[in-house]
Design a protein around this motif. Structure first.
Motif, PDB file in Angstrom:
ATOM      1  N   LYS A  42      56.115  50.601  36.108  1.00  0.00           N
ATOM      2  CA  LYS A  42      55.121  50.442  37.178  1.00  0.00           C
ATOM      3  C   LYS A  42      54.060  49.453  36.701  1.00  0.00           C
ATOM      4  O   LYS A  42      53.872  49.268  35.496  1.00  0.00           O
ATOM      5  CB  LYS A  42      54.445  51.784  37.487  1.00  0.00           C
ATOM      6  CG  LYS A  42      55.380  52.831  38.052  1.00  0.00           C
ATOM      7  CD  LYS A  42      54.667  54.178  38.172  1.00  0.00           C
ATOM      8  CE  LYS A  42      55.651  55.269  38.563  1.00  0.00           C
ATOM      9  NZ  LYS A  42      55.093  56.611  38.390  1.00  0.00           N
ATOM     10  N   ARG A  43      53.326  48.849  37.607  1.00  0.00           N
ATOM     11  CA  ARG A  43      52.265  47.934  37.189  1.00  0.00           C
ATOM     12  C   ARG A  43      51.076  48.751  36.686  1.00  0.00           C
ATOM     13  O   ARG A  43      50.771  49.834  37.211  1.00  0.00           O
ATOM     14  CB  ARG A  43      51.852  46.991  38.317  1.00  0.00           C
ATOM     15  CG  ARG A  43      51.290  47.649  39.560  1.00  0.00           C
ATOM     16  CD  ARG A  43      50.383  46.683  40.282  1.00  0.00           C
ATOM     17  NE  ARG A  43      49.272  46.329  39.406  1.00  0.00           N
ATOM     18  CZ  ARG A  43      48.430  45.350  39.632  1.00  0.00           C
ATOM     19  NH1 ARG A  43      48.572  44.610  40.695  1.00  0.00           N
ATOM     20  NH2 ARG A  43      47.420  45.099  38.793  1.00  0.00           N
ATOM     21  N   GLN A  44      50.398  48.192  35.652  1.00  0.00           N
ATOM     22  CA  GLN A  44      49.259  48.914  35.103  1.00  0.00           C
ATOM     23  C   GLN A  44      48.133  48.980  36.135  1.00  0.00           C
ATOM     24  O   GLN A  44      47.818  47.979  36.768  1.00  0.00           O
ATOM     25  CB  GLN A  44      48.756  48.211  33.826  1.00  0.00           C
ATOM     26  CG  GLN A  44      47.826  49.096  33.015  1.00  0.00           C
ATOM     27  CD  GLN A  44      47.039  48.316  31.961  1.00  0.00           C
ATOM     28  OE1 GLN A  44      46.908  47.101  32.044  1.00  0.00           O
ATOM     29  NE2 GLN A  44      46.507  49.024  30.989  1.00  0.00           N
ATOM     30  N   GLY A  45      47.579  50.175  36.316  1.00  0.00           N
ATOM     31  CA  GLY A  45      46.448  50.330  37.232  1.00  0.00           C
ATOM     32  C   GLY A  45      46.836  50.363  38.700  1.00  0.00           C
ATOM     33  O   GLY A  45      45.984  50.187  39.574  1.00  0.00           O
ATOM     34  N   GLU A  70      52.589  51.623  28.861  1.00  0.00           N
ATOM     35  CA  GLU A  70      53.067  50.236  28.807  1.00  0.00           C
ATOM     36  C   GLU A  70      53.926  49.975  30.040  1.00  0.00           C
ATOM     37  O   GLU A  70      54.937  50.648  30.231  1.00  0.00           O
ATOM     38  CB  GLU A  70      53.928  50.021  27.559  1.00  0.00           C
ATOM     39  CG  GLU A  70      53.135  49.973  26.272  1.00  0.00           C
ATOM     40  CD  GLU A  70      54.071  49.847  25.074  1.00  0.00           C
ATOM     41  OE1 GLU A  70      55.037  49.059  25.147  1.00  0.00           O
ATOM     42  OE2 GLU A  70      53.846  50.565  24.087  1.00  0.00           O
ATOM     43  N   PRO A  71      53.530  48.976  30.861  1.00  0.00           N
ATOM     44  CA  PRO A  71      54.289  48.704  32.088  1.00  0.00           C
ATOM     45  C   PRO A  71      55.786  48.526  31.812  1.00  0.00           C
ATOM     46  O   PRO A  71      56.619  48.940  32.621  1.00  0.00           O
ATOM     47  CB  PRO A  71      53.666  47.408  32.604  1.00  0.00           C
ATOM     48  CG  PRO A  71      52.278  47.415  32.059  1.00  0.00           C
ATOM     49  CD  PRO A  71      52.361  48.092  30.720  1.00  0.00           C
ATOM     50  N   ASP A 122      49.446  55.648  34.161  1.00  0.00           N
ATOM     51  CA  ASP A 122      49.160  54.569  35.111  1.00  0.00           C
ATOM     52  C   ASP A 122      48.225  53.533  34.493  1.00  0.00           C
ATOM     53  O   ASP A 122      48.349  52.342  34.766  1.00  0.00           O
ATOM     54  CB  ASP A 122      48.523  55.143  36.390  1.00  0.00           C
ATOM     55  CG  ASP A 122      48.116  54.035  37.361  1.00  0.00           C
ATOM     56  OD1 ASP A 122      49.021  53.367  37.894  1.00  0.00           O
ATOM     57  OD2 ASP A 122      46.903  53.821  37.562  1.00  0.00           O
ATOM     58  N   VAL A 123      47.299  54.002  33.660  1.00  0.00           N
ATOM     59  CA  VAL A 123      46.318  53.096  33.069  1.00  0.00           C
ATOM     60  C   VAL A 123      46.657  52.766  31.611  1.00  0.00           C
ATOM     61  O   VAL A 123      46.550  51.617  31.188  1.00  0.00           O
ATOM     62  CB  VAL A 123      44.900  53.718  33.129  1.00  0.00           C
ATOM     63  CG1 VAL A 123      43.882  52.846  32.406  1.00  0.00           C
ATOM     64  CG2 VAL A 123      44.491  53.937  34.577  1.00  0.00           C
ATOM     65  N   PHE A 124      47.089  53.775  30.870  1.00  0.00           N
ATOM     66  CA  PHE A 124      47.244  53.579  29.422  1.00  0.00           C
ATOM     67  C   PHE A 124      48.704  53.432  28.977  1.00  0.00           C
ATOM     68  O   PHE A 124      48.970  53.247  27.792  1.00  0.00           O
ATOM     69  CB  PHE A 124      46.561  54.729  28.671  1.00  0.00           C
ATOM     70  CG  PHE A 124      45.095  54.848  28.999  1.00  0.00           C
ATOM     71  CD1 PHE A 124      44.173  53.930  28.491  1.00  0.00           C
ATOM     72  CD2 PHE A 124      44.631  55.837  29.852  1.00  0.00           C
ATOM     73  CE1 PHE A 124      42.826  54.021  28.812  1.00  0.00           C
ATOM     74  CE2 PHE A 124      43.284  55.942  30.186  1.00  0.00           C
ATOM     75  CZ  PHE A 124      42.378  55.028  29.670  1.00  0.00           C
ATOM     76  N   ILE A 161      38.690  50.488  34.462  1.00  0.00           N
ATOM     77  CA  ILE A 161      39.258  50.905  33.172  1.00  0.00           C
ATOM     78  C   ILE A 161      38.151  51.012  32.120  1.00  0.00           C
ATOM     79  O   ILE A 161      38.142  51.931  31.291  1.00  0.00           O
ATOM     80  CB  ILE A 161      40.379  49.929  32.723  1.00  0.00           C
ATOM     81  CG1 ILE A 161      41.549  49.988  33.725  1.00  0.00           C
ATOM     82  CG2 ILE A 161      40.867  50.265  31.312  1.00  0.00           C
ATOM     83  CD1 ILE A 161      42.727  49.076  33.398  1.00  0.00           C
ATOM     84  N   THR A 188      56.914  52.226  31.688  1.00  0.00           N
ATOM     85  CA  THR A 188      56.717  53.074  32.865  1.00  0.00           C
ATOM     86  C   THR A 188      57.449  52.496  34.080  1.00  0.00           C
ATOM     87  O   THR A 188      57.750  53.222  35.022  1.00  0.00           O
ATOM     88  CB  THR A 188      55.218  53.183  33.254  1.00  0.00           C
ATOM     89  OG1 THR A 188      54.733  51.864  33.552  1.00  0.00           O
ATOM     90  CG2 THR A 188      54.391  53.775  32.129  1.00  0.00           C
TER      91      THR A 188
END
Lengths: 344, 344
Positions: free
Chosen positions: B242-245, B236-237, B232-234, B292, B240
């Motif tokens: 999904k949006r980062q964070g 690559e959108p 979710d944080v680390f 982050i 994944t």
């Protein structure tokens, strides 16, 4: 665990059977309480305990017991597990239906989604459905479990399809009598049939006799639901525990509405069509009397009761054709008598 | 129906296994399509088809296939029924979880309750859960069905309890690492374990070896969820999807948050506690960077990845201790490699 179903040979048969049924009811309540100990996480299991202990007539577990007593002299552990399975299934469906129907009350108490919230009601319902299959698997472990699962599947899917039809019907004003019967068959009748059949299968009774019991339960379920529709208008609120004409006020297209539509004159028909139109949003309480007057003019009450009786008679005819090893047949006959005479 | 899992003896082993896995994936997609013909009432079954055909990685049915190929050389009908059962169960839980979490999107598409409505999503989910048990009963009809049902029950109940804990945790800021692990064990790990074990039981594999496979799947599930939190944080959108964070913005107390709380200095800890407080309603997008930065300062990313690896290693250790009759072990090793290397 074994419970004798014959308490005394000196009592007349009918009294013995009434006593047997009331013993079965009592024992079932004990089993429900034992099934519902406090469990973690409380947010998941407390609503399960809550809805299972709200009471109700326990018709389905008693039918399961009757079915079992066709093939067995006495109730055994497996029979009680089956009785619990059908009651937990019934309450799972109530719990989820109440969310879908936005019902605030169930048996006079707050519904689970009102007392807790919608996510809780969804998840607790889910865990109940999972428990149903665990109970079934334990109940049928020494019997023909694949067949038991297969037959219960037909019931469970039928209940979902019935609820879907019920929701579909709310959004259309084009519902025929046959479609209405399909809907109540799913919502009510298949589980009554499934409960009787399950009991018989758990006692190792032959599949085809068990299937006859399914059909008997289905007929009883149809009659049960038609009578329910009739009671909404013609029952005594003191006995039904519901307000008179509640279904009318909610615009629910019950059997009475279908029958009245068939026989109504043109102005009554226009009034009914308008009242029960899906887009009608402001049904006034003082107009309930006008709907009841249409039901009276068209003889809808009598017709619905007659159709209910026809289903009961068919159930009795089917029942006359099969014998039971244990007291199941006599118990079932007594249950039918009680259902026939019910006024709430 | 039988599908050979060895296509050529001339390819190097790893390629054969990769090809086997991709064949299994392809065949499973065909089975899903065949399982989802248009059916009446459409309002009930269309959402089932919709969610089952949204795609996904099909990790659970592949694990079920791997489990089956521990005890069998080839995939047979019963194995595919089991694979369908675990995928339908997974999608049932997604469907209901999305209502509870008020999620608008699933795999980039509208969730069922968004595209239709909440009653539809509840009822279609219910009928999916009913289908799961029908698939299970058909899959296990010639095996030890009571044991299969009993083991699946533990998984199914575990998933509900995990979802309940997840909802409970949203309303408290007092969640320890152990409680967090219990939650992800229920939400993710038990179904991965249950899928592997189910496959093995359907192939008639010994109960205790099947239980080892359950434990392996459980370890993989723990690792899988920790890696999800990390991505979710680390991640690559672009990979994944999904949006980062996204988890940070929603105030979701992931593994990163728990680890960061353990190692943060006092001002960071105050900021975290405030951000993740259940009553915090206005989390600003520009502050995501600050969270982050705390994860970076506390080395939370590395710690979470290391804990994920520890679970994978435990899975590999357990796997080394058991042999398979068919290609199951090699397939499972390859799946673990793929899960280790996944970046989306």
């Amino acid at each position: 665990m074994v419970m004798s179903c014959r308490t005394s040979v000196f009592l007349p048969d009918i009294l013995i059977i009434m006593q047997t049924l009331s013993q079965l009811r009592e024992e079932f309540e004990t089993r429900v309480r034992a099934y519902c100990p406090p469990r973690e996480p409380r947010g998941l299991y407390d609503p399960v305990t809550y809805i299972l202990q709200l009471g109700g007539k326990r018709v389905r577990p008693l039918l399961c017991a009757c079915g079992y007593l066709f093939g067995a002299e006495d109730m055994r552990e497996e029979a009680w597990l089956g009785a619990l399975a059908v009651e937990v299934f019934h309450n799972f469906s109530l719990l989820h239906d109440d969310i879908m129907d936005e019902a605030p009350l169930r048996r006079g108490f707050a519904t689970v989604h009102q007392k807790w919230n919608i996510p809780t009601a969804i998840l607790s319902g889910d865990v109940m459905l999972i428990q149903v299959y665990h109970l079934l698997a334990r109940a049928g472990a020494t019997r023909d479990l694949p067949h038991i699962m297969d037959r219960f599947h037909e019931t469970a899917v039928g209940v979902c399809e019935g609820q879907q039809l019920d929701m579909d019907f709310e959004r259309t004003d084009q519902v025929g009598w046959t479609a209405y019967l399909d809907m109540i068959r799913g919502k009510t009748a298949v589980l009554l049939g499934g409960s009787l059949e399950l009991g018989a299968l758990l006692a190792g009774w032959p599949h085809d006799d068990a299937l006859t019991l399914y059909r008997i339960g289905e007929q009883l379920g149809m009659s049960f639901q038609l009578k329910d529709d009739w009671l909404d208008v013609f029952g005594e609120p003191g006995k039904t525990g519901k307000r008179q004409g509640g279904d009318i006020l909610r615009g629910k297209k019950t059997a009475l509405v279908h029958v009245a539509m068939e026989g109504a004159g043109s102005s009554d028909r226009v009034f009914l069509a308008d009242w029960y139109h899906p887009d009608h949003s402001l049904r006034k309480e003082q107009d309930i009397e006008r709907i009841i007057a249409i039901f009276d003019r068209t003889g809808a009450g009598g017709t619905v009761l007659a159709r209910a009786s026809a289903y009961e008679e068919e159930a009795m005819r089917l029942l006359a054709g099969i014998e039971s090893r244990g007291p199941g047949k006599a118990c079932l006959q007594q249950m039918i008598r009680e259902l026939q005479g019910r006024d709430g």
